[in-house]
Design an enzyme around this catalytic site. Structure first.
Site, short mmCIF file in Angstrom:
data_model
loop_
_atom_site.label_atom_id
_atom_site.label_comp_id
_atom_site.label_asym_id
_atom_site.label_seq_id
_atom_site.Cartn_x
_atom_site.Cartn_y
_atom_site.Cartn_z
N GLU A 91 9.03 31.97 -3.02
CA GLU A 91 8.53 30.76 -2.39
C GLU A 91 9.64 29.74 -2.21
OE1 GLU A 91 3.92 30.65 -4.02
OE2 GLU A 91 5.37 29.18 -4.74
N CYS A 116 5.06 29.84 -18.73
CA CYS A 116 4.43 28.54 -19.01
C CYS A 116 2.96 28.57 -18.58
CB CYS A 116 5.18 27.43 -18.28
SG CYS A 116 6.92 27.31 -18.75
N CYS A 119 1.74 27.25 -15.06
CA CYS A 119 2.50 27.64 -13.87
C CYS A 119 2.01 28.98 -13.34
CB CYS A 119 3.99 27.73 -14.22
SG CYS A 119 5.03 28.24 -12.84
N GLU A 160 13.66 30.50 -13.81
CA GLU A 160 14.42 29.62 -14.70
C GLU A 160 15.89 29.68 -14.28
OE1 GLU A 160 16.53 27.53 -16.94
OE2 GLU A 160 14.36 27.31 -17.28
N SER A 214 12.23 20.41 -17.85
CA SER A 214 10.78 20.58 -17.90
C SER A 214 10.37 20.45 -19.37
CB SER A 214 10.38 21.95 -17.35
OG SER A 214 10.62 22.02 -15.96
#
Length: 341
Positions: A91, A116, A119, A160, A214
């Protein structure tokens, strides 16, 4: 084993051409064609010798992603699914602003191993790291679609970034290079879940790229539940790394904090965050959570968002509420990719 040409960094591409007996200026020409002009084939590199173009087309293929899907929001943002040569999709989001800026939120990995809880990307795990050029190609794809130059980049999409550190840094340098995409270093932000080794390395880089963390909880128990993959990156050690980062670079960093109802929005959570931010050179971005299908996690009210912002400001920590974008086009990271699959 030969690799696609866009797997090479600026330095390794220069070395590759030297190994093939070509002068240094040919590497500059090729980089300008690949990223300055964004060509899709060697044939378009008209100032490169035909023999070189044929040699490289056979040995180091040039791939360009295709747009597998595109959604346009009522707020002007556009979300893309880009398909790479091996059918992997990622994306990318283009975010235009009224002041003329065009920001791209790009991915650093296909999928993500962090898991997470809030997410959508983490639901399907990690597929693979993205190559240098695959990261840059996301910016080029948005530029082509909007017909205008990208001015800002945030590496906050799938993945990440510090788990793919070398490729991400090489991509940032291509974005920043004055003869390529020429995006100012301070207009390029990397968002990490808080991988301390990566933060320490990032602090030593010569460019003035921007760092975002984050965080999502300043209470260890809550953060462990929200972000299970970084349980070993303890909040105390993270804070020490961020203190070193600020001392080394002299630059402010940001905390990203997605407020989730009944998860990290209590008064205790707020006070822990205020304490955690004291004497840190930081800014807190409070993020309205995008709803994810079948998720038990929900956003807080606007009143709660404003209450947290005001409390942080009153305690001396700069804070803001990030404007929610693209909620009508599967706005949460990974949401559109999951629906497509």
């Amino acid at each position: 084993m030969n690799q696609p040409v866009k797997t090479y960094s600026i330095e390794t591409l220069q070395a590759l051409l030297k190994e093939n007996g070509l002068p240094a200026f040919r590497a500059t020409q090729m980089l300008e064609w690949l990223y300055g002009k964004g060509v899709t084939s060697y044939e378009e590199m008209t100032n490169m010798p035909k023999a070189v173009r044929e040699q490289f087309a056979e040995a180091y293929p040039l791939y360009t992603p295709t747009v597998a899907d595109k959604q346009v929001s009522i707020d002007g943002s556009r979300k893309y699914l880009l398909r790479f040569h091996d059918d992997v999709i990622v994306e990318t989001v283009g975010l235009p602003s009224n002041d003329g800026r065009l920001t791209v939120c790009c991915s650093s990995q296909a999928g993500c191993a962090m898991g997470c809880t809030f997410c959508a990307t983490g639901r399907n795990g990690l597929t693979r790291d993205l190559a240098v050029g695959e990261i840059v190609d996301q910016i080029l794809a948005v530029q082509r679609d909007f017909g205008e130059r990208v001015t800002n980049v945030v590496v906050m999409g799938q993945g990440e970034p510090f788990a793919n550190y070398d490729n991400v840094l090489a991509a940032l340098r291509i974005m920043n290079h004055p003869k390529l995409l020429s995006i100012g270093a301070r207009h390029i932000t990397v968002s990490t879940c808080g991988l301390i080794e990566g933060i320490n390395k990032f602090a030593e880089e010569p460019e003035q790229f921007t760092l975002a963390i984050s965080l999502h909880a300043a209470r260890q128990e809550a953060r462990d539940k929200i972000m299970p993959a970084v349980k070993n990156q303890r909040l105390g050690a993270l804070r020490q790394a961020l203190e070193r980062y600020a001392e080394t670079t002299g630059r402010r960093f940001s905390f990203e904090y997605a407020l989730m109802e009944g998860v990290n929005d209590s008064e205790e959570d707020l006070q822990e965050l205020i304490t955690y931010c004291k004497r840190l050179l930081c800014h807190v971005n409070l993020i309205p959570l995008n709803e994810i299908d079948d998720s038990p996690i929900h956003p807080v009210s606007n009143d709660v968002m404003r209450y947290w912002r005001d409390a942080l400001e009153n305690a001396g920590t700069p804070a803001s509420i990030r404007a929610s974008r693209g909620s009508d086009i599967a706005g949460a990271c990974g949401q559109l990719a999951n629906k497509y699959k």
